[in-house]
Design an enzyme around this catalytic site. Structure first.
Site, PDB file in Angstrom:
ATOM      1  CB  CYS A   1      35.775  39.087  44.909  1.00 43.76           C
ATOM      2  SG  CYS A   1      35.617  37.683  46.876  1.00 43.76           S
ATOM      3  CB  ALA A   2      34.612  35.316  42.406  1.00 44.77           C
TER       4      ALA A   2
END
Length: 480
Positions: A26-27
């Site tokens: 993810c980020a």
């Protein structure tokens, strides 16, 4: 930074590519599904400059790396292993196979309620704004803002309508999200939710009053059955069960209905059968269970007082570690939707005490740790983040790693929770469980004041105890 070398060291520490079932990112984090998490060398991982923390949840082993860096490390992992990146949903599905039935149940609740949190938070924060405008004695002695400045009354009335909408029509939101989670058509789920809150039905908020007053309840007479024409505004359990039944019937029909008639008969029969079952049996039963649940929790909070708050405060962070706190979303939503009778949610303020205490312990670790510059940097950023409501970096990256800050944090959380429980502090909205959470707190009985004092107590106790435990730990090391 040599990303290839970092990826090689990371892969070796997690047991090699043969131990990886699926991987995504993810980020800020690598999300890995590992065949055997017990062989992971966490010491090696935590000593790596690129790694900011690790934790395991929901069948996934997550490695916190940071924005802008995680994608570069992941790209090197792909090249080394030859494995293609999985989507986040595929990683979740793979991770579910490693979970026990209870963990899968909690994960299911999380999958349903997390997507609708923004709508609930928006409505809840609007409630907070309305509370500021209409609550007496905030700005003027014994009077509300709109009583003194009548020109704001229209604004308060408008905001009140906006704020109540997500809770009054809650079954529509849950129906959409739950039907999708159970593998059915999300729009059929929303349609079923609309049926349950149809304006021609007696409102769920009026139903208990009518029963208490002995008034006649409108009903349909069908096949000798008297089926109450009562809506399910603000109800959680009836819609959850109804969405499951709807998705199950829909999937079964799609297997037997000819393709040419599928779009005609499947939605018709799914909605008709599910709505009949819901109003006849499922709805009344689950409505009663929902009342028992919210009334029981409210009773425990009201009569458990400071002791009940202390216990819950001590346990909240360990519950977060297991991921079980996601199941609280359903309970909180019900408590807030029924705030006229429950007064709001007691879980949100206690969660805030836990978050503040975790942040305080991490900030104490920042001052205590001298030589480990990496951990010191993580502690400062994670501590501030926790004070603002995001605790994972502090809890998993600092406090659990050092252990004694985690002990300080749960004690601080318990003491702070005991204080706010004694003064019956409740939230009338979901929001950020931290310093910004004031707007979510009911202003009745000096709720904001006690909320602030509770946070201060949680911070001081957690910070001080963490410092004290660090000295005890140092003395033990010297004596050895």
């Amino acid at each position: 930074m040599n990303y290839k070398k970092s990826a090689e060291e990371l892969l070796s520490a997690i047991g090699g590519e043969d131990n990886v079932d699926a991987m995504a990112h993810c980020a800020t984090r690598l999300r890995l599904v590992l065949k055997d998490e017990s062989i992971v060398d966490e010491k090696v991982l935590n000593d790596m400059d690129v790694v900011k923390g690790t934790f395991s949840t929901g069948g996934q082993y997550q490695i916190i790396i940071g924005s802008g860096t995680v994608n570069k490390v992941f790209n090197e992992l792909e090249k080394i292993t030859g494995k293609e990146a999985s989507t986040t949903s595929e990683v979740k599905a793979q991770g579910n196979k490693h979970m026990n039935p209870f963990q899968r149940f909690v994960k299911m609740l999380s999958d349903i309620f997390v997507p609708i949190i923004p709508a609930i938070v928006a409505g809840g924060l609007l409630m907070g704004i309305n509370n500021i405008l209409t609550a007496p004695s905030i700005f003027y002695d014994g009077q509300s803002l709109i009583e003194v400045h009548n020109q704001f009354k229209g604004l308060a009335d408008m905001i009140n309508v906006f704020a109540n909408a997500p809770f009054t029509l809650l079954p529509i939101l849950i129906g959409f999200s739950a039907a999708k989670r159970f593998g059915g058509n999300a729009f059929l789920g929303a349609a079923l939710g609309m049926i349950l809150v149809h304006p021609d039905l007696m409102s769920a908020y009026d139903y208990p009053k009518a029963v208490e007053a002995g008034k006649a309840i409108p009903h349909w007479n069908l096949f000798g059955l008297d089926i109450n024409q009562v809506g399910y505004q603000g109800q959680v359990l009836p819609m959850l069960v109804a969405a499951y039944i709807l998705a199950t019937i829909e999937k079964a029909l799609r297997k037997v209905v000819p393709t040419v008639l599928d779009n005609l008969l499947t939605p018709l029969l799914s909605i008709l059968v599910t709505a009949f079952i819901t109003f006849s049996f499922v709805g009344p039963i689950t409505r009663t269970l929902g009342y028992w649940l919210s009334d029981g929790l409210t009773w425990l909070y009201e009569f458990g007082g400071a002791i009940g708050g202390l216990i819950f405060g001590l346990l909240y962070a360990p519950i977060v570690i297991t991921g079980m706190h996601h199941s609280f979303i359903a309970i909180e939503t019900q408590l807030i939707a029924d705030s006229a009778s429950t007064g709001g949610s007691f879980i949100f303020p206690i969660a805030t005490m836990s978050n503040i205490a975790q942040g305080a312990a991490a900030l104490a670790a920042f001052f205590i740790v001298k030589e480990n510059k990496k951990l010191k940097g993580v502690a400062s950023a994670a501590g501030i983040s926790a004070l603002l409501g995001i605790t994972e970096p502090a809890m998993f990256g600092v406090n659990l790693k050092l252990r004694y800050p985690f002990i300080g944090a749960i004690v601080g959380s318990g003491v702070g929770a005991a204080y706010i429980s004694f003064f019956k502090v409740k939230a009338i909205a979901l929001g950020t469980a931290g310093i910004p959470g004031f707007i979510s707190i009911s202003g009745q009985d000096n709720g904001w004041l006690h909320y602030g004092i509770g946070m201060l107590i949680a911070f001081i106790v957690a910070f001080g105890l963490t410092y004290g435990l660090s000295y005890k730990k140092s003395n033990k090391a010297i004596s050895k």
